[in-house]
Design a protein around this motif. Sequence first.
Motif, short mmCIF file in Angstrom:
data_model
loop_
_atom_site.label_atom_id
_atom_site.label_comp_id
_atom_site.label_asym_id
_atom_site.label_seq_id
_atom_site.Cartn_x
_atom_site.Cartn_y
_atom_site.Cartn_z
N UNK A 80 0.83 -1.19 0.00
CA UNK A 80 0.00 0.00 0.00
C UNK A 80 0.87 1.25 0.00
N UNK A 81 0.45 2.22 -0.79
CA UNK A 81 1.08 3.54 -0.74
C UNK A 81 0.26 4.39 0.21
N UNK A 82 0.91 4.99 1.18
CA UNK A 82 0.18 5.75 2.19
C UNK A 82 0.68 7.18 2.30
N UNK A 83 -0.25 8.08 2.61
CA UNK A 83 0.15 9.44 2.95
C UNK A 83 0.61 9.43 4.42
N UNK A 84 1.17 10.53 4.85
CA UNK A 84 1.70 10.58 6.21
C UNK A 84 0.60 10.35 7.27
N UNK A 85 -0.57 10.94 6.98
CA UNK A 85 -1.69 10.82 7.91
C UNK A 85 -2.10 9.35 8.09
N UNK A 86 -2.18 8.65 6.98
CA UNK A 86 -2.61 7.25 7.05
C UNK A 86 -1.51 6.36 7.62
N UNK A 87 -0.28 6.72 7.37
CA UNK A 87 0.82 5.98 8.01
C UNK A 87 0.67 6.07 9.52
N UNK A 88 0.36 7.30 10.00
CA UNK A 88 0.18 7.48 11.43
C UNK A 88 -1.01 6.67 11.95
N UNK A 89 -2.06 6.58 11.13
CA UNK A 89 -3.22 5.77 11.53
C UNK A 89 -2.81 4.30 11.67
N UNK A 90 -1.99 3.85 10.73
CA UNK A 90 -1.55 2.46 10.78
C UNK A 90 -0.70 2.23 12.02
N UNK A 91 0.19 3.16 12.30
CA UNK A 91 1.02 3.05 13.50
C UNK A 91 0.16 2.92 14.75
N UNK A 92 -0.86 3.79 14.80
CA UNK A 92 -1.72 3.76 15.99
C UNK A 92 -2.49 2.46 16.06
N UNK A 93 -2.99 2.02 14.90
CA UNK A 93 -3.77 0.77 14.88
C UNK A 93 -2.92 -0.41 15.33
N UNK A 94 -1.66 -0.37 14.96
CA UNK A 94 -0.77 -1.48 15.31
C UNK A 94 -0.08 -1.23 16.66
N UNK A 95 -0.38 -0.08 17.23
CA UNK A 95 0.21 0.32 18.51
C UNK A 95 1.74 0.31 18.46
N UNK A 96 2.25 0.77 17.31
CA UNK A 96 3.69 0.86 17.18
C UNK A 96 4.20 2.15 17.79
#
Length: 99
Positions: A80-96
């Motif tokens: 997946x290609x992600x913008x910065x905002x969605x990368x942050x969402x993924x980080x939060x979702x994965x609790x990284x």
Amino acid sequence: MKKKKGIKFLCDLCGELLEEGRPRFIFRGEIFCAFDGLEIEDDLERSSESIRAEIERLIRELEKRTEEDLQDEVHFPFHLDLCRKCRDRVYRALKLRGD
Ligand SMILES: [Zn+2]
């Protein structure tokens, strides 16, 4: 690497245009099924007869389904290609990264 003009990407999550020069984040991974088997060793009380019946049942079950169905269920690689905002969402979702 040769720089090509005019190549743009869309964020795969929110659809935002990722123009050249803006950060783009690649989220790559795979999801696959870790089938934990029939637990034959832990289940000594089960007769070999019933285990064989179970295996035959599973084989019949698998034969009913298309190869494509099985592939999807067993192994799903993604990119997946992600913008910065969605990368942050993924980080939060994965609790990284907590915030
Ligand atoms: Zn996005």
